[in-house]
Design a protein around this motif. Structure first.
Motif, mmCIF file in Angstrom:
data_model
loop_
_atom_site.group_PDB
_atom_site.id
_atom_site.type_symbol
_atom_site.label_atom_id
_atom_site.label_comp_id
_atom_site.label_asym_id
_atom_site.label_seq_id
_atom_site.Cartn_x
_atom_site.Cartn_y
_atom_site.Cartn_z
ATOM 1 N N THR A 152 12.942 -6.089 2.157
ATOM 2 C CA THR A 152 14.260 -5.804 2.701
ATOM 3 C C THR A 152 14.099 -4.970 3.955
ATOM 4 O O THR A 152 13.308 -4.022 3.978
ATOM 5 C CB THR A 152 15.114 -5.022 1.689
ATOM 6 N N GLY A 153 14.831 -5.353 4.973
ATOM 7 C CA GLY A 153 14.781 -4.602 6.213
ATOM 8 C C GLY A 153 15.933 -3.611 6.288
ATOM 9 O O GLY A 153 17.008 -3.868 5.761
ATOM 10 N N ARG A 154 15.654 -2.520 6.944
ATOM 11 C CA ARG A 154 16.718 -1.540 7.148
ATOM 12 C C ARG A 154 16.710 -1.147 8.603
ATOM 13 O O ARG A 154 15.676 -0.784 9.158
ATOM 14 C CB ARG A 154 16.464 -0.317 6.271
ATOM 15 N N ARG A 155 17.852 -1.248 9.248
ATOM 16 C CA ARG A 155 17.916 -1.009 10.690
ATOM 17 C C ARG A 155 18.097 0.460 11.016
ATOM 18 O O ARG A 155 18.299 1.282 10.145
ATOM 19 C CB ARG A 155 19.084 -1.799 11.280
ATOM 20 N N GLY A 156 18.016 0.722 12.305
ATOM 21 C CA GLY A 156 18.306 2.055 12.793
ATOM 22 C C GLY A 156 17.124 3.004 12.763
ATOM 23 O O GLY A 156 16.018 2.644 12.358
ATOM 24 N N VAL A 157 17.377 4.192 13.215
ATOM 25 C CA VAL A 157 16.333 5.215 13.282
ATOM 26 C C VAL A 157 15.699 5.395 11.907
ATOM 27 O O VAL A 157 16.403 5.477 10.903
ATOM 28 C CB VAL A 157 16.938 6.551 13.760
ATOM 29 N N GLY A 158 14.378 5.434 11.901
ATOM 30 C CA GLY A 158 13.678 5.595 10.631
ATOM 31 C C GLY A 158 13.686 4.358 9.774
ATOM 32 O O GLY A 158 13.268 4.384 8.616
ATOM 33 N N GLY A 159 14.153 3.264 10.351
ATOM 34 C CA GLY A 159 14.240 2.028 9.581
ATOM 35 C C GLY A 159 12.901 1.344 9.444
ATOM 36 O O GLY A 159 11.867 1.868 9.845
ATOM 37 N N GLY A 160 12.915 0.158 8.865
ATOM 38 C CA GLY A 160 11.686 -0.601 8.655
ATOM 39 C C GLY A 160 11.857 -1.524 7.473
ATOM 40 O O GLY A 160 12.971 -1.890 7.115
ATOM 41 N N TYR A 161 10.725 -1.915 6.910
ATOM 42 C CA TYR A 161 10.764 -2.836 5.772
ATOM 43 C C TYR A 161 10.134 -2.185 4.550
ATOM 44 O O TYR A 161 9.290 -1.290 4.668
ATOM 45 C CB TYR A 161 10.001 -4.122 6.093
ATOM 46 N N TYR B 184 0.823 -1.209 0.000
ATOM 47 C CA TYR B 184 0.000 0.000 0.000
ATOM 48 C C TYR B 184 0.857 1.260 0.000
ATOM 49 O O TYR B 184 0.426 2.311 -0.415
ATOM 50 C CB TYR B 184 -0.924 -0.015 1.209
ATOM 51 N N MET B 185 2.047 1.149 0.504
ATOM 52 C CA MET B 185 2.953 2.306 0.468
ATOM 53 C C MET B 185 4.342 1.894 0.028
ATOM 54 O O MET B 185 5.254 1.766 0.852
ATOM 55 C CB MET B 185 3.015 2.990 1.820
ATOM 56 N N PRO B 186 4.487 1.705 -1.262
ATOM 57 C CA PRO B 186 5.788 1.308 -1.784
ATOM 58 C C PRO B 186 6.787 2.437 -1.538
ATOM 59 O O PRO B 186 6.411 3.590 -1.438
ATOM 60 C CB PRO B 186 5.514 1.117 -3.274
ATOM 61 N N ASP B 187 8.012 2.076 -1.429
ATOM 62 C CA ASP B 187 9.092 3.052 -1.263
ATOM 63 C C ASP B 187 9.080 3.754 0.083
ATOM 64 O O ASP B 187 9.911 4.621 0.333
ATOM 65 C CB ASP B 187 9.079 4.101 -2.380
ATOM 66 N N GLU B 188 8.149 3.366 0.944
ATOM 67 C CA GLU B 188 8.212 3.867 2.314
ATOM 68 C C GLU B 188 8.807 2.780 3.197
ATOM 69 O O GLU B 188 8.524 1.597 2.996
ATOM 70 C CB GLU B 188 6.805 4.193 2.835
ATOM 71 N N LEU B 189 9.572 3.172 4.171
ATOM 72 C CA LEU B 189 10.034 2.200 5.159
ATOM 73 C C LEU B 189 9.009 2.142 6.276
ATOM 74 O O LEU B 189 8.689 3.161 6.882
ATOM 75 C CB LEU B 189 11.400 2.608 5.712
ATOM 76 N N VAL B 190 8.492 0.961 6.531
ATOM 77 C CA VAL B 190 7.475 0.800 7.563
ATOM 78 C C VAL B 190 8.036 -0.098 8.658
ATOM 79 O O VAL B 190 8.519 -1.200 8.377
ATOM 80 C CB VAL B 190 6.183 0.183 6.996
ATOM 81 N N SER B 191 7.976 0.355 9.876
ATOM 82 C CA SER B 191 8.564 -0.407 10.981
ATOM 83 C C SER B 191 7.665 -1.555 11.404
ATOM 84 O O SER B 191 6.462 -1.566 11.123
ATOM 85 C CB SER B 191 8.811 0.503 12.177
ATOM 86 N N THR B 192 8.256 -2.488 12.088
ATOM 87 C CA THR B 192 7.503 -3.636 12.605
ATOM 88 C C THR B 192 6.361 -3.169 13.500
ATOM 89 O O THR B 192 5.242 -3.684 13.422
ATOM 90 C CB THR B 192 8.428 -4.563 13.402
ATOM 91 N N ALA B 193 6.641 -2.186 14.329
ATOM 92 C CA ALA B 193 5.621 -1.693 15.256
ATOM 93 C C ALA B 193 4.427 -1.134 14.499
ATOM 94 O O ALA B 193 3.269 -1.414 14.848
ATOM 95 C CB ALA B 193 6.221 -0.624 16.169
ATOM 96 N N GLN B 194 4.701 -0.364 13.456
ATOM 97 C CA GLN B 194 3.605 0.199 12.672
ATOM 98 C C GLN B 194 2.808 -0.898 11.968
ATOM 99 O O GLN B 194 1.575 -0.899 11.986
ATOM 100 C CB GLN B 194 4.168 1.184 11.624
ATOM 101 N N LEU B 195 3.522 -1.829 11.368
ATOM 102 C CA LEU B 195 2.851 -2.933 10.691
ATOM 103 C C LEU B 195 1.993 -3.724 11.672
ATOM 104 O O LEU B 195 0.869 -4.117 11.367
ATOM 105 C CB LEU B 195 3.875 -3.859 10.030
ATOM 106 N N ALA B 196 2.540 -3.948 12.855
ATOM 107 C CA ALA B 196 1.813 -4.735 13.851
ATOM 108 C C ALA B 196 0.521 -4.043 14.244
ATOM 109 O O ALA B 196 -0.517 -4.687 14.407
ATOM 110 C CB ALA B 196 2.693 -4.959 15.079
ATOM 111 N N GLU B 197 0.585 -2.735 14.367
ATOM 112 C CA GLU B 197 -0.612 -2.013 14.772
ATOM 113 C C GLU B 197 -1.690 -2.075 13.687
ATOM 114 O O GLU B 197 -2.850 -2.369 13.963
ATOM 115 C CB GLU B 197 -0.276 -0.551 15.090
ATOM 116 N N VAL B 198 -1.295 -1.817 12.480
ATOM 117 C CA VAL B 198 -2.268 -1.800 11.385
ATOM 118 C C VAL B 198 -2.825 -3.198 11.094
ATOM 119 O O VAL B 198 -4.012 -3.362 10.818
ATOM 120 C CB VAL B 198 -1.635 -1.217 10.108
#
Lengths: 159, 159
Positions: free
Chosen positions: B59-68, B23-37
DNA sequence: ATGAATCAAGATATCTGTGTCTGATGATTA
DNA sequence: TAATCATCAGACACAGATATCTTGATTCAT
């Protein structure tokens, strides 16, 4: 992860046993015999047969010479009947996320998953136990020769 | 027994997460956000996302502002791709009873079960993540309003 | 009646899917 | 560099499906 079968192991066992019973209607077949032909652990198969009996697909008879037999003719028992007796395939009736705000409609994802479930159910509804004997007679349910010979040996039926 | 779903719980979770990411390509979405939605337990979803990452769907990306984020476009990822990453639907290749004497052919029972498995696989092969956005725009994957508003609130995207 | 065969029913054991938690690694910001 | 955020990786806990075992009830043969 692991490969996951379409149907549970228990359901697979049930289908094997029912195929076997369909192969000799009006005969009482014991759990031990069924277990040998279907290659299912006997003690577990006993449990499965009890479930099938509770669903009234088969009837058990105790004592010497006892066993199980089909309650209806093989043409009147669908694969889905057997599946339903063990692990019904569940339709998605309402949003699994428990969200209220879309009046009754499933989201596109779950609508498609449910459609697939319905298709499966319809498929299995359309196949009776008898259907499985209606093809190449050299191949019987549960693998031809094995079953055919074992059964004939055991019961002395000629082909 | 219990109702059994067509797909495992884990696969269901994976499909939810993938729909969300689509639904949001090219955005990094964190596990926490995904879990909530997606309404999936966060710690478990973390595991599922790792599986999807190992299969190179995301692909996962770590650190601040990270996500999948998705590795391919939503139109190039089928539901089956997701399912295969978690619990592939297994075809019946050879006799489950391990009987040898029918040369390569399955018995009628297993031939039909395998046909059903193939049909399912073909169905899911034919549906891409993008397909799920191509209908009534008032209903989004994972239940419209919830997801739409949450996502917009979180990311400040206008519709 | 007695004993053997067979299903019925329940308790128990084992394994796998599901779910939780903790510490380590890598990325960003200051 | 230090602090923080988020994925990565592995160990642990729990529940349900699968499988086994034991005891009781019913039927048949003698």
């Amino acid at each position: 992860m692991k490969e996951s079968a379409l149907l549970s192991q228990t359901t697979e066992y049930a289908l094997r046993a029912m195929s076997c019973l369909a192969y000799m209607p009006d005969e009482l077949v014991s759990t031990a015999q069924l277990a040998e032909v279907t290659h299912v652990p006997m003690n577990y198969l006993a449990k499965v047969l009890q479930l099938l009996a509770k669903s009234e697909l088969i009837t058990g008879r105790r004592g010497v010479g006892g066993g199980y037999r089909l309650n209806r003719s093989a043409s009147e028992i669908s694969l889905m009947d057997v599946i339903n007796a063990i692990d019904p395939i569940d339709r998605i009736k309402s949003c699994p996320l428990k969200l209220e705000n879309h009046s009754g409609k499933l989201c596109p994802l779950h609508a498609r998953l449910d459609a697939a479930a319905k298709a499966l159910i319809d498929t299995f509804d359309g196949i009776s136990l008898a259907d499985m004997f209606a093809e190449d007679p050299s191949i019987r349910p549960l693998c031809s020769a094995e079953m055919t010979t074992k059964v004939n040996l055991t019961f002395g039926q000629s082909d």
